[in-house]
Motif scaffolding. Structure first.
Motif, PDB file in Angstrom:
ATOM      1  N   ASP A  57      23.968  72.984  42.631  1.00 23.10           N
ATOM      2  CA  ASP A  57      23.354  71.749  43.114  1.00 23.10           C
ATOM      3  C   ASP A  57      23.529  71.614  44.632  1.00 23.10           C
ATOM      4  O   ASP A  57      22.581  71.332  45.348  1.00 23.10           O
ATOM      5  CB  ASP A  57      23.975  70.542  42.418  1.00 23.10           C
ATOM      6  CG  ASP A  57      23.322  69.235  42.838  1.00 23.10           C
ATOM      7  OD1 ASP A  57      22.103  69.122  42.655  1.00 23.10           O
ATOM      8  OD2 ASP A  57      24.020  68.353  43.367  1.00 23.10           O
ATOM      9  N   ARG A  58      24.742  71.836  45.119  1.00 22.21           N
ATOM     10  CA  ARG A  58      25.031  71.811  46.555  1.00 22.21           C
ATOM     11  C   ARG A  58      26.355  72.512  46.806  1.00 22.21           C
ATOM     12  O   ARG A  58      27.180  72.646  45.901  1.00 22.21           O
ATOM     13  CB  ARG A  58      25.041  70.390  47.111  1.00 22.21           C
ATOM     14  CG  ARG A  58      26.090  69.463  46.559  1.00 22.21           C
ATOM     15  CD  ARG A  58      26.007  68.076  47.212  1.00 22.21           C
ATOM     16  NE  ARG A  58      24.726  67.426  46.986  1.00 22.21           N
ATOM     17  CZ  ARG A  58      23.975  66.906  47.961  1.00 22.21           C
ATOM     18  NH1 ARG A  58      24.395  66.951  49.215  1.00 22.21           N
ATOM     19  NH2 ARG A  58      22.826  66.317  47.691  1.00 22.21           N
ATOM     20  N   PHE A  60      29.511  72.702  49.887  1.00 25.99           N
ATOM     21  CA  PHE A  60      29.965  72.066  51.121  1.00 25.99           C
ATOM     22  C   PHE A  60      31.427  72.373  51.401  1.00 25.99           C
ATOM     23  O   PHE A  60      32.135  72.940  50.559  1.00 25.99           O
ATOM     24  CB  PHE A  60      29.742  70.550  51.062  1.00 25.99           C
ATOM     25  CG  PHE A  60      30.361  69.858  49.869  1.00 25.99           C
ATOM     26  CD1 PHE A  60      31.638  69.323  49.932  1.00 25.99           C
ATOM     27  CD2 PHE A  60      29.642  69.736  48.678  1.00 25.99           C
ATOM     28  CE1 PHE A  60      32.198  68.682  48.846  1.00 25.99           C
ATOM     29  CE2 PHE A  60      30.206  69.096  47.582  1.00 25.99           C
ATOM     30  CZ  PHE A  60      31.482  68.570  47.664  1.00 25.99           C
ATOM     31  N   LYS A 110      22.807  78.514  54.011  1.00 27.91           N
ATOM     32  CA  LYS A 110      21.725  77.767  54.662  1.00 27.91           C
ATOM     33  C   LYS A 110      20.554  78.681  55.010  1.00 27.91           C
ATOM     34  O   LYS A 110      19.388  78.295  54.898  1.00 27.91           O
ATOM     35  CB  LYS A 110      22.271  77.102  55.925  1.00 27.91           C
ATOM     36  CG  LYS A 110      21.343  76.068  56.543  1.00 27.91           C
ATOM     37  CD  LYS A 110      22.023  75.376  57.710  1.00 27.91           C
ATOM     38  CE  LYS A 110      21.107  74.333  58.337  1.00 27.91           C
ATOM     39  NZ  LYS A 110      21.761  73.643  59.476  1.00 27.91           N
ATOM     40  N   ILE A 116      19.311  74.592  49.095  1.00 24.40           N
ATOM     41  CA  ILE A 116      20.615  74.088  48.639  1.00 24.40           C
ATOM     42  C   ILE A 116      21.294  73.308  49.774  1.00 24.40           C
ATOM     43  O   ILE A 116      21.554  73.858  50.839  1.00 24.40           O
ATOM     44  CB  ILE A 116      21.532  75.255  48.191  1.00 24.40           C
ATOM     45  CG1 ILE A 116      20.912  75.976  46.991  1.00 24.40           C
ATOM     46  CG2 ILE A 116      22.930  74.743  47.835  1.00 24.40           C
ATOM     47  CD1 ILE A 116      21.695  77.196  46.531  1.00 24.40           C
ATOM     48  N   PRO A 117      21.582  72.023  49.578  1.00 26.29           N
ATOM     49  CA  PRO A 117      22.265  71.239  50.614  1.00 26.29           C
ATOM     50  C   PRO A 117      23.661  71.798  50.897  1.00 26.29           C
ATOM     51  O   PRO A 117      24.349  72.252  49.973  1.00 26.29           O
ATOM     52  CB  PRO A 117      22.359  69.840  49.995  1.00 26.29           C
ATOM     53  CG  PRO A 117      21.327  69.816  48.916  1.00 26.29           C
ATOM     54  CD  PRO A 117      21.250  71.210  48.392  1.00 26.29           C
ATOM     55  N   SER A 120      28.278  67.396  51.380  1.00 32.07           N
ATOM     56  CA  SER A 120      28.493  66.534  50.219  1.00 32.07           C
ATOM     57  C   SER A 120      27.551  65.340  50.327  1.00 32.07           C
ATOM     58  O   SER A 120      27.024  65.051  51.404  1.00 32.07           O
ATOM     59  CB  SER A 120      29.951  66.050  50.183  1.00 32.07           C
ATOM     60  OG  SER A 120      30.207  65.182  51.267  1.00 32.07           O
ATOM     61  N   LYS A 121      27.350  64.641  49.222  1.00 30.81           N
ATOM     62  CA  LYS A 121      26.450  63.486  49.234  1.00 30.81           C
ATOM     63  C   LYS A 121      26.958  62.408  50.189  1.00 30.81           C
ATOM     64  O   LYS A 121      26.172  61.768  50.894  1.00 30.81           O
ATOM     65  CB  LYS A 121      26.304  62.923  47.825  1.00 30.81           C
ATOM     66  CG  LYS A 121      25.544  63.848  46.874  1.00 30.81           C
ATOM     67  CD  LYS A 121      25.424  63.241  45.480  1.00 30.81           C
ATOM     68  CE  LYS A 121      24.655  64.186  44.554  1.00 30.81           C
ATOM     69  NZ  LYS A 121      24.553  63.643  43.178  1.00 30.81           N
ATOM     70  N   GLU A 124      26.371  63.655  53.732  1.00 33.80           N
ATOM     71  CA  GLU A 124      24.938  63.607  54.014  1.00 33.80           C
ATOM     72  C   GLU A 124      24.501  62.184  54.383  1.00 33.80           C
ATOM     73  O   GLU A 124      23.744  61.973  55.343  1.00 33.80           O
ATOM     74  CB  GLU A 124      24.165  64.095  52.787  1.00 33.80           C
ATOM     75  CG  GLU A 124      22.794  64.645  53.083  1.00 33.80           C
ATOM     76  CD  GLU A 124      22.218  65.377  51.885  1.00 33.80           C
ATOM     77  OE1 GLU A 124      21.842  66.547  52.030  1.00 33.80           O
ATOM     78  OE2 GLU A 124      22.157  64.773  50.793  1.00 33.80           O
TER      79      GLU A 124
END
Length: 335
Positions: A57-58, A60, A110, A116-117, A120-121, A124
């Motif tokens: 999902d992501r 970081f 990246k 893919i971010p 973290s949310k 962000e």
């Protein structure tokens, strides 16, 4: 032989595909990045677990024990983790020995998986809020000179981002240089003394073990423990930890970048400061009206970095930027 274990039983990769993918994966620190999956470490074993990219999902960075500040003596000690958030909501965090390896891993993700971010949310959200707040301070009607300077800097940043390994090496070697510069002679002498004593203890311990003395094994254990301590403390000038070797690495990193930017006509930043973060900070100063030309912007960046010391508290985003570039200015004495 099992090459790697799936982080979740809901998916799997064919063993032969997994074998080939893991064998050819890009290795950064204890993690690996293949075409099929990302490979993560357990506490003891590198690249033991795998997760298909479709399930990511992501990804970081998480830094523990960071005080969010920067002193003239270097960054505070910290524990660096690469955190992978799965689409099923589960999380896997992997400890890295060097924070720059986490940064390299995120840069690679990246580039290879832009969907893919890499924040973290929470981070962000904070970045978006910080960007909005920052843009409120931008001058609305910039002069033509300022607009041309910004365009030139943006082109330079884009050119540098084509070779991220070079700029990361510049930042990393500058950090090593700074650490060496700040180690007191007394601490270095202590480290060398511990190193010598540990070797003698190991030799004596081996002798007594061969003689059958029960305390020989304890001497061996203590000797090896102090031997490893002296090496990991970066106090013993041997191998790649020699001052001359570190200075050579820094000079080679600068020369490599100088040769690269020489291919870009009239590059606006000296090779020793050729880093995307430096250029970003220069652009911000011009947009804020604190500088109108490239030279003024670079001098403004130097002034900002000089002002950051142990008494200044900054945001995590600012901390991440400063730790990447301030060592370059310190070892270059802001020239």
């Amino acid at each position: 032989m099992v090459l790697a274990f799936a982080l979740d039983n809901s998916y799997s990769i064919d063993k032969e595909e997994l074998k080939n993918d893991k064998k050819s994966c890009k290795k950064i620190g204890p993690a690996g990045f293949g075409q099929k999956a990302i490979y993560l470490n357990s506490f003891y074993i590198d690249r033991m677990w795998y997760l298909p990219w479709d399930e990511v999902d992501r990804v970081f960075k998480r830094v523990a024990m960071s005080k969010g500040g920067f002193s003239g003596k270097g960054a505070f000690a910290s524990l660096s983790y690469l955190v992978v958030l799965m689409k099923n909501g589960k999380e896997k965090q992997c400890l890295f020995k060097h924070e720059e390896d986490v940064d390299r891993a995120l840069t690679y993700i990246k580039q290879e998986h832009p969907q893919i971010p890499v924040y973290s949310k929470t981070a962000e959200k904070k970045l978006k809020e910080a960007k909005v707040m920052l843009e409120k301070n931008y001058v609305k009607n910039l002069s033509n000179e300022s607009k041309k300077a910004i365009q030139k800097l943006e082109n330079a940043k884009e050119y540098l981002e084509q070779k991220p390994v070079m700029t990361q090496r510049l930042s990393r070697t500058a950090g090593k240089m700074r650490v060496q510069q700040m180690v007191p002679k007394s601490s270095r002498f202590l480290g060398i003394s511990i190193f010598i004593i540990s070797i003698l203890t190991v030799l004596l311990g081996t002798f007594f073990v061969l003689k059958g003395a029960t305390y020989g094994k304890y001497m061996l254990l203590f000797g090896f423990a102090f031997f490893l301590f002296s090496l990991t403390g970066n106090l013993v000038p041997i191998g790649t930890n020699k001052r001359e070797k570190i200075e050579e690495e820094w000079e080679n990193a600068v020369i490599e970048l100088r040769n690269y930017i020489a291919k870009s006509p009239d590059f606006p930043v000296p090779a020793r400061y050729a880093h995307p973060v430096v250029i970003d900070r220069m652009i911000r100063l011009i947009k804020q009206g604190k500088a109108t030309s490239i030279n003024e912007a670079l001098e403004g960046v130097k002034k900002e970095l000089k002002a950051l010391n142990a008494s200044v508290t900054v945001s995590q985003e600012e901390y991440d930027e400063v730790t990447q570039v301030k060592p370059m200015f310190l070892v270059s004495e802001y020239k």
